[in-house]
Design a protein around this motif. Sequence first.
Motif, PDB file in Angstrom:
ATOM      1  N   GLY A  50      -4.434  -2.209  -1.893  1.00  0.00           N
ATOM      2  CA  GLY A  50      -4.742  -2.376  -3.167  1.00  0.00           C
ATOM      3  C   GLY A  50      -4.458  -1.265  -4.053  1.00  0.00           C
ATOM      4  O   GLY A  50      -3.363  -0.533  -3.671  1.00  0.00           O
ATOM      5  N   SER A  52      -2.637   1.622  -6.599  1.00  0.00           N
ATOM      6  CA  SER A  52      -1.285   1.610  -7.220  1.00  0.00           C
ATOM      7  C   SER A  52       0.050   0.965  -6.608  1.00  0.00           C
ATOM      8  O   SER A  52       0.862   0.485  -7.255  1.00  0.00           O
ATOM      9  CB  SER A  52      -1.033   3.076  -7.329  1.00  0.00           C
ATOM     10  N   ASP A  80      -7.096  -3.830   3.524  1.00  0.00           N
ATOM     11  CA  ASP A  80      -8.558  -3.602   3.138  1.00  0.00           C
ATOM     12  C   ASP A  80      -8.720  -4.242   1.918  1.00  0.00           C
ATOM     13  O   ASP A  80      -8.081  -4.744   1.033  1.00  0.00           O
ATOM     14  CB  ASP A  80      -8.743  -1.996   2.872  1.00  0.00           C
ATOM     15  N   LYS A 189     -15.447   6.263  -2.159  1.00  0.00           N
ATOM     16  CA  LYS A 189     -14.802   5.887  -3.200  1.00  0.00           C
ATOM     17  C   LYS A 189     -15.372   4.526  -3.716  1.00  0.00           C
ATOM     18  O   LYS A 189     -15.617   3.603  -2.704  1.00  0.00           O
ATOM     19  CB  LYS A 189     -13.258   5.659  -3.156  1.00  0.00           C
ATOM     20  N   LYS A 217      -1.810  13.545  -5.487  1.00  0.00           N
ATOM     21  CA  LYS A 217      -1.724  13.387  -4.135  1.00  0.00           C
ATOM     22  C   LYS A 217      -0.644  14.294  -3.101  1.00  0.00           C
ATOM     23  O   LYS A 217      -0.431  14.099  -2.014  1.00  0.00           O
ATOM     24  CB  LYS A 217      -1.396  11.940  -3.686  1.00  0.00           C
TER      25      LYS A 217
HETATM   26  O1  LIG Z   1      -9.602   2.168  -2.645  1.00  0.00           O
HETATM   27  C1  LIG Z   1      -8.310   2.001  -2.322  1.00  0.00           C
HETATM   28  O2  LIG Z   1      -7.429   3.149  -2.455  1.00  0.00           O
HETATM   29  C2  LIG Z   1      -6.256   3.334  -2.116  1.00  0.00           C
HETATM   30  C3  LIG Z   1      -5.601   4.114  -2.699  1.00  0.00           C
HETATM   31  O3  LIG Z   1      -5.424   3.490  -3.982  1.00  0.00           O
HETATM   32  P1  LIG Z   1      -4.482   4.407  -5.218  1.00  0.00           P
HETATM   33  O4  LIG Z   1      -4.572   3.681  -6.371  1.00  0.00           O
HETATM   34  O5  LIG Z   1      -4.585   5.875  -5.048  1.00  0.00           O
HETATM   35  O6  LIG Z   1      -2.802   3.912  -4.728  1.00  0.00           O
HETATM   36  C4  LIG Z   1      -5.579   1.733  -1.812  1.00  0.00           C
HETATM   37  O7  LIG Z   1      -4.419   1.798  -0.814  1.00  0.00           O
HETATM   38  C5  LIG Z   1      -6.630   0.776  -0.894  1.00  0.00           C
HETATM   39  O8  LIG Z   1      -6.258  -0.408  -0.731  1.00  0.00           O
HETATM   40  C6  LIG Z   1      -7.805   0.731  -2.015  1.00  0.00           C
HETATM   41  O9  LIG Z   1      -9.042  -0.187  -1.547  1.00  0.00           O
END
Ligand SMILES: O=C1O[C@H](COP(=O)(O)O)[C@@H](O)[C@H](O)[C@H]1O
Length: 266
Positions: A50, A52, A80, A189, A217
Motif C-alpha cells: 500500500g 506511496s 500486506d 503504525k 526515509k
Molecule cells: O503501512 C504501510 O506502510 C508501508 C510504507 O508506506 P509509505 O506510504 O511510506 O510508502 C507500505 O509499504 C505498506 O504496504 C503499508 O501497509
Amino acid sequence: MALSGANKDGREVRIYEYLDELNTDLADYIAELSEASVKERGVFAIALSGGSLISLMGKLCEAPYSKTVDWAKWYIFWVDERVVAKNHADSNYKLAKDGLLSKVPIVPSHVHSINDTVSAEKAAEDYEFVIRQLVRTRVISVSDISDCPKFDLILLGMGPDGHVASLFPNHSILDEKEEWVTFLTDSPKPPPERITFTLPVINSASNVAIVVTGSSKAEAVHSAIDEVGPDCPTLPAKMVQPTKGNLVWFLDKAAASKLDGAKFSE
Ligand SMILES: O=C1O[C@H](COP(=O)(O)O)[C@@H](O)[C@H](O)[C@H]1O
C-alpha cells in the motif's frame, strides 16, 4: 538522469533525479517482467504493497502500458493489508483499486484481496489458504528450494523506520519461519490490525522491488543499503534478500541523499 549500480550480491540500486523518471522506469520494469512471465508461464503473479507505491505506479494506467500490458494474465495479491473494511480509507485494497485496478482491464476474479469480515488471525489464515490453492494450480510458482510460493514480482514500499510490508523493526513477526501469511494486532503504525507476508515468502520471489521516495526515509535507506548503523542487521528492509531472485531499489534523489557515493551534480 538516473544513477544505477549493482553490488556484489546482485542487488541493484537505481536513483532518479526527477520523480517522473522514476515513475516511467518503474512502469517499464513492471511491464517487462509481466511480458517475460506471461511468455514463460502464461500468467503474472504480482503482490502489491500500500502507501506511496500505488501513486508511483500511476504511469501503468497511461499509454503505452495501458494498451501493451497483457492485463488479462495478471493475478493480484497484497503483500500486506490492514484489517479494515474494503471501502475504508486505510484499506490497501481500496488504494490500489482506486489508483490502479479500476483503470486497467484486470479480470475481477484474478484480484485476491483479504477477507475483511473476520479477525486478523483468521484473515491471515484464509489468505494463506487462497495462496496455497493457487500454488497448487501453478498460478503462483513454487520455490525450488523450499515449499514457499514464488511470486513473479513483489513490490514493497518502506517506512521511515525501515519497515516493509507490515514487518516492523524489532517485532517478533520478523522471526516467523513457518507461516506464509501472518498477522499482528499491535502495529506501531495505525491501524494496529494487519496481515502480512512473512520474510521467507518475500525472499522466495523471483523479483522484489523496494520503491522509496522522500528525505524522511533517507536514513533508513542509508542503513539498509550501505549496511551501517546499530539498527542495520534488524532493519526489515535490510532483511529483504531474495534467495535466488533479483532485488532492485528504486529511489528518488531525496531518499538516496544519505547514501555513500550517490551524488547528483548541483
Ligand atoms: O503501512 C504501510 O506502510 C508501508 C510504507 O508506506 P509509505 O506510504 O511510506 O510508502 C507500505 O509499504 C505498506 O504496504 C503499508 O501497509
